[in-house]
Design a protein around this motif. Structure first.
Motif, PDB file in Angstrom:
ATOM      1  N   PRO A 111      39.315  31.893  46.559  1.00 53.39           N
ATOM      2  CA  PRO A 111      38.513  33.031  46.089  1.00 53.39           C
ATOM      3  C   PRO A 111      39.121  34.327  46.618  1.00 53.39           C
ATOM      4  O   PRO A 111      39.392  34.450  47.812  1.00 53.39           O
ATOM      5  CB  PRO A 111      37.142  32.790  46.712  1.00 53.39           C
ATOM      6  N   VAL A 112      39.394  35.247  45.739  1.00 50.13           N
ATOM      7  CA  VAL A 112      39.950  36.549  46.101  1.00 50.13           C
ATOM      8  C   VAL A 112      39.079  37.617  45.461  1.00 50.13           C
ATOM      9  O   VAL A 112      38.144  37.306  44.720  1.00 50.13           O
ATOM     10  CB  VAL A 112      41.420  36.693  45.643  1.00 50.13           C
ATOM     11  N   LEU A 113      39.390  38.869  45.759  1.00 49.27           N
ATOM     12  CA  LEU A 113      38.629  39.971  45.194  1.00 49.27           C
ATOM     13  C   LEU A 113      38.688  39.934  43.675  1.00 49.27           C
ATOM     14  O   LEU A 113      39.773  39.867  43.091  1.00 49.27           O
ATOM     15  CB  LEU A 113      39.199  41.296  45.712  1.00 49.27           C
ATOM     16  N   HIS A 114      37.566  39.927  43.019  1.00 48.51           N
ATOM     17  CA  HIS A 114      37.426  39.916  41.564  1.00 48.51           C
ATOM     18  C   HIS A 114      37.904  38.633  40.903  1.00 48.51           C
ATOM     19  O   HIS A 114      38.366  38.677  39.762  1.00 48.51           O
ATOM     20  CB  HIS A 114      38.145  41.105  40.918  1.00 48.51           C
ATOM     21  N   GLY A 115      37.862  37.495  41.571  1.00 44.43           N
ATOM     22  CA  GLY A 115      38.232  36.269  40.887  1.00 44.43           C
ATOM     23  C   GLY A 115      38.686  35.156  41.805  1.00 44.43           C
ATOM     24  O   GLY A 115      38.345  35.109  42.989  1.00 44.43           O
ATOM     25  N   VAL A 131      47.526  31.027  39.332  1.00 46.83           N
ATOM     26  CA  VAL A 131      47.091  31.852  38.219  1.00 46.83           C
ATOM     27  C   VAL A 131      45.764  32.488  38.602  1.00 46.83           C
ATOM     28  O   VAL A 131      44.879  31.825  39.128  1.00 46.83           O
ATOM     29  CB  VAL A 131      46.930  31.013  36.931  1.00 46.83           C
ATOM     30  N   MET A 132      45.643  33.784  38.351  1.00 46.63           N
ATOM     31  CA  MET A 132      44.419  34.525  38.653  1.00 46.63           C
ATOM     32  C   MET A 132      43.414  34.320  37.531  1.00 46.63           C
ATOM     33  O   MET A 132      43.740  34.505  36.359  1.00 46.63           O
ATOM     34  CB  MET A 132      44.765  36.011  38.794  1.00 46.63           C
ATOM     35  N   TRP A 133      42.189  33.926  37.892  1.00 49.32           N
ATOM     36  CA  TRP A 133      41.103  33.731  36.939  1.00 49.32           C
ATOM     37  C   TRP A 133      39.923  34.600  37.365  1.00 49.32           C
ATOM     38  O   TRP A 133      39.590  34.668  38.539  1.00 49.32           O
ATOM     39  CB  TRP A 133      40.663  32.272  36.897  1.00 49.32           C
ATOM     40  N   ARG A 134      39.275  35.226  36.423  1.00 46.83           N
ATOM     41  CA  ARG A 134      38.106  36.063  36.723  1.00 46.83           C
ATOM     42  C   ARG A 134      36.817  35.235  36.755  1.00 46.83           C
ATOM     43  O   ARG A 134      35.933  35.500  37.536  1.00 46.83           O
ATOM     44  CB  ARG A 134      37.963  37.157  35.672  1.00 46.83           C
ATOM     45  N   LYS A 135      36.708  34.253  35.915  1.00 46.68           N
ATOM     46  CA  LYS A 135      35.492  33.448  35.804  1.00 46.68           C
ATOM     47  C   LYS A 135      35.645  32.150  36.598  1.00 46.68           C
ATOM     48  O   LYS A 135      36.681  31.490  36.538  1.00 46.68           O
ATOM     49  CB  LYS A 135      35.212  33.090  34.343  1.00 46.68           C
ATOM     50  N   SER A 136      34.600  31.774  37.323  1.00 48.92           N
ATOM     51  CA  SER A 136      34.671  30.589  38.181  1.00 48.92           C
ATOM     52  C   SER A 136      34.800  29.304  37.372  1.00 48.92           C
ATOM     53  O   SER A 136      35.510  28.380  37.779  1.00 48.92           O
ATOM     54  CB  SER A 136      33.446  30.508  39.095  1.00 48.92           C
ATOM     55  N   TYR A 137      34.137  29.226  36.220  1.00 46.28           N
ATOM     56  CA  TYR A 137      34.218  27.999  35.441  1.00 46.28           C
ATOM     57  C   TYR A 137      35.611  27.805  34.854  1.00 46.28           C
ATOM     58  O   TYR A 137      36.084  26.665  34.723  1.00 46.28           O
ATOM     59  CB  TYR A 137      33.139  27.945  34.358  1.00 46.28           C
ATOM     60  N   LYS A 138      36.297  28.900  34.502  1.00 46.18           N
ATOM     61  CA  LYS A 138      37.666  28.772  34.002  1.00 46.18           C
ATOM     62  C   LYS A 138      38.608  28.353  35.128  1.00 46.18           C
ATOM     63  O   LYS A 138      39.519  27.545  34.926  1.00 46.18           O
ATOM     64  CB  LYS A 138      38.128  30.078  33.366  1.00 46.18           C
ATOM     65  N   ALA A 139      38.389  28.893  36.326  1.00 45.05           N
ATOM     66  CA  ALA A 139      39.201  28.496  37.481  1.00 45.05           C
ATOM     67  C   ALA A 139      38.982  27.030  37.805  1.00 45.05           C
ATOM     68  O   ALA A 139      39.930  26.290  38.095  1.00 45.05           O
ATOM     69  CB  ALA A 139      38.854  29.372  38.685  1.00 45.05           C
ATOM     70  N   SER A 140      37.743  26.586  37.726  1.00 44.56           N
ATOM     71  CA  SER A 140      37.434  25.181  37.995  1.00 44.56           C
ATOM     72  C   SER A 140      38.074  24.265  36.954  1.00 44.56           C
ATOM     73  O   SER A 140      38.637  23.217  37.298  1.00 44.56           O
ATOM     74  CB  SER A 140      35.919  24.990  38.002  1.00 44.56           C
ATOM     75  N   ASP A 141      37.997  24.651  35.687  1.00 41.68           N
ATOM     76  CA  ASP A 141      38.629  23.849  34.625  1.00 41.68           C
ATOM     77  C   ASP A 141      40.136  23.766  34.821  1.00 41.68           C
ATOM     78  O   ASP A 141      40.743  22.703  34.647  1.00 41.68           O
ATOM     79  CB  ASP A 141      38.318  24.442  33.251  1.00 41.68           C
TER      80      ASP A 141
END
Length: 159
Positions: A111-115, A131-141
């Motif tokens: 977890p970083v600032l803004h994503g 890869v930087m992701w803004r949404k947690s569900y996209k990062a989890s996927d």
């Protein structure tokens, strides 16, 4: 004697006809996009990326390091992002200085600032690319996808 000749499409139900029309339109759009790419780059996209590594981590490891730098330049073209299943707005992040050093390979979620930054982290400070992701569900996927592709466990780190 009168006869009426019906085509095969006329004998299909309406929902089948509409799906077939949509499929043909999609195929034509893809062919147009392919022709546009060939015109802009000068060669076929399939030929251009034939020697591209299978995963994003393999791409990162294959990048040359320019003299005076400690890591490769993390830039992908739009076609390469599409090839690796990333959105066009994806930003790559070096994992070398993120999190603790481990003695095994893992898929890391930071977890970083803004994503969130998700990527494959090498053991003993070997780095990696995330890869930087803004949404947690996209990062989890994406973390689940990497875990399945590479067979590594998912490590979540919170600062």
């Amino acid at each position: 004697m009168n006869g009426l000749v019906l085509s095969l499409t006329d004998r299909q139900p309406r929902h089948v006809q509409s799906r077939a029309i949509a499929a043909v339109i999609l195929q034509r759009e893809r062919e147009r996009d392919h022709v546009r790419r060939i015109r802009t780059t000068g060669n076929s996209v399939d030929v251009e990326y034939r020697d591209t590594p299978a995963t994003l981590d393999a791409w990162y490891r294959a990048q040359p390091i320019k003299p005076g730098r400690i890591s490769p330049r993390l830039v992908l073209t739009a076609d390469e992002k599409h090839l690796y299943g990333l959105p066009a707005s994806a930003k790559l992040v070096d994992l070398r200085r993120m999190g603790d050093q481990l003695d095994h390979w893992s898929v890391s979620v930071f977890p970083v600032l803004h994503g969130y930054v998700v990527g494959v982290k090498a053991p003993a400070g070997g780095g990696g690319v995330g890869v930087m992701w803004r949404k947690s569900y996209k990062a989890s996927d994406y973390a689940m996808r990497l875990s399945v592709e590479h067979g590594f466990p998912i490590q979540e780190r919170y600062a």
